[in-house]
Scaffold this motif. Sequence first.
Motif, short mmCIF file in Angstrom:
data_model
loop_
_atom_site.label_atom_id
_atom_site.label_comp_id
_atom_site.label_asym_id
_atom_site.label_seq_id
_atom_site.Cartn_x
_atom_site.Cartn_y
_atom_site.Cartn_z
N LEU A 247 0.87 -1.17 0.00
CA LEU A 247 0.00 0.00 0.00
C LEU A 247 0.91 1.22 0.00
N SER A 248 0.70 2.11 -0.96
CA SER A 248 1.57 3.29 -1.03
C SER A 248 0.74 4.56 -1.10
N TYR A 249 1.32 5.60 -0.55
CA TYR A 249 0.69 6.93 -0.59
C TYR A 249 1.81 7.95 -0.78
N LYS A 250 1.81 8.57 -1.97
CA LYS A 250 2.88 9.49 -2.34
C LYS A 250 4.21 8.74 -2.27
N GLU A 251 5.11 9.10 -1.36
CA GLU A 251 6.44 8.49 -1.31
C GLU A 251 6.55 7.35 -0.31
N LYS A 252 5.49 7.10 0.45
CA LYS A 252 5.58 6.11 1.54
C LYS A 252 4.90 4.79 1.15
N VAL A 253 5.51 3.67 1.61
CA VAL A 253 5.02 2.34 1.24
C VAL A 253 5.03 1.43 2.47
N VAL A 254 3.98 0.59 2.60
CA VAL A 254 3.95 -0.45 3.64
C VAL A 254 3.59 -1.78 2.99
N VAL A 255 4.11 -2.87 3.58
CA VAL A 255 3.80 -4.22 3.11
C VAL A 255 2.59 -4.75 3.87
N LEU A 256 1.70 -5.44 3.17
CA LEU A 256 0.46 -5.94 3.76
C LEU A 256 0.43 -7.46 3.83
N SER A 257 -0.34 -7.98 4.77
CA SER A 257 -0.65 -9.41 4.78
C SER A 257 -1.80 -9.63 3.79
N LYS A 258 -2.11 -10.88 3.52
CA LYS A 258 -3.19 -11.19 2.58
C LYS A 258 -4.52 -10.63 3.07
N ASN A 259 -4.82 -10.81 4.35
CA ASN A 259 -6.08 -10.30 4.88
C ASN A 259 -6.13 -8.78 4.89
N GLU A 260 -5.00 -8.15 5.19
CA GLU A 260 -4.96 -6.69 5.15
C GLU A 260 -5.23 -6.19 3.74
N TYR A 261 -4.63 -6.85 2.76
CA TYR A 261 -4.87 -6.47 1.37
C TYR A 261 -6.35 -6.60 1.01
N LYS A 262 -6.94 -7.75 1.36
CA LYS A 262 -8.34 -7.99 1.00
C LYS A 262 -9.28 -6.99 1.67
N LEU A 263 -8.97 -6.64 2.91
CA LEU A 263 -9.82 -5.69 3.63
C LEU A 263 -9.69 -4.28 3.05
N ILE A 264 -8.46 -3.87 2.74
CA ILE A 264 -8.28 -2.55 2.13
C ILE A 264 -8.95 -2.50 0.76
N LYS A 265 -8.81 -3.56 0.00
CA LYS A 265 -9.43 -3.61 -1.32
C LYS A 265 -10.95 -3.47 -1.21
N LEU A 266 -11.54 -4.17 -0.25
CA LEU A 266 -12.99 -4.08 -0.03
C LEU A 266 -13.39 -2.65 0.31
N LEU A 267 -12.64 -2.02 1.19
CA LEU A 267 -12.97 -0.66 1.60
C LEU A 267 -12.78 0.34 0.46
N MET A 268 -11.69 0.20 -0.29
CA MET A 268 -11.42 1.13 -1.38
C MET A 268 -12.46 1.01 -2.49
N GLU A 269 -12.88 -0.22 -2.78
CA GLU A 269 -13.87 -0.42 -3.84
C GLU A 269 -15.25 0.08 -3.44
N ASN A 270 -15.44 0.30 -2.14
CA ASN A 270 -16.74 0.77 -1.66
C ASN A 270 -16.60 2.06 -0.86
N LYS A 271 -15.65 2.91 -1.29
CA LYS A 271 -15.41 4.15 -0.55
C LYS A 271 -16.68 4.99 -0.46
N ASP A 272 -16.79 5.65 0.68
CA ASP A 272 -17.94 6.52 0.97
C ASP A 272 -19.25 5.76 1.15
N ARG A 273 -19.16 4.42 1.26
CA ARG A 273 -20.34 3.61 1.57
C ARG A 273 -20.05 2.79 2.82
N ILE A 274 -21.02 2.65 3.70
CA ILE A 274 -20.81 1.86 4.91
C ILE A 274 -20.69 0.38 4.54
N ILE A 275 -19.58 -0.23 4.98
CA ILE A 275 -19.39 -1.67 4.80
C ILE A 275 -19.77 -2.34 6.12
#
Length: 234
Positions: free
Chosen positions: A144-172
């Motif tokens: 996961l990167s933002y501008k110049e900063k990067v962090v490594v994710l676990s599989k579950n962290e990736y899946k959860l962020i993906k779910l949230l990003m694909e449904n931004k501004d909607r309650i999950i």
Amino acid sequence: MYKIMLVEDDIMLCSMIKEHLEKYGYTIYVVKNFNIVENEIYEAKPDLLILDINLPYYDGFYICKAVRKNSSIPIIITSARSETMDQVLAIELGADDYVTKPINLDIFMVKVKSVLRRTYGEYASANSNNSIGYLNLDEGNFQLSYKEKVVVLSKNEYKLIKLLMENKDRIITREEIFDTLWDSESFVDENTLTVNITRLRNKFSEIGIENIIKTKRGIGYIFDYSVTKGEKNE
């Protein structure tokens, strides 16, 4: 077929699990030298790590944390410890599931298959990049990167962020998150979900984003990307 690394110092139990897994066609690697477990894991490059907690030299919690710093390989913790806090700690350190001893081989196999299916099979997402503004989610490297900063994710962290990003501004809802990250056969409770959300918020903090995951009490969570634009937060 998938390669599974078995880290278990109980010789009889290790042999039993190995034999059972091999019946299903898996290739099993057994750790021989518990003083260099990390090295053996990196050299074998398994698709799944089955990791006992009580080990010589370094316990499973230490190894789980060390592996997770550099790898998104799925990890199933096995232990005679059945206390909730031990299970929560395992999930917090990056484990994908937790199996208590004595091991029921039928339940154990369901968990193995479920973790592999979620990671590599029908529920796994195709390699892709997902971006919102300067925020980028890269499955190829699980980063996961933002501008110049990067962090490594676990599989579950990736899946959860993906779910949230694909449904931004909607309650999950919490139920949607449970369905995405786990299934009915896996260890999961409210504490586990809370721990995962906290870890995710910490990941965002590492790349300089605060309060992007908002709690909707009693319902679920919402991904508020507007906080990166200097807009007013809730």
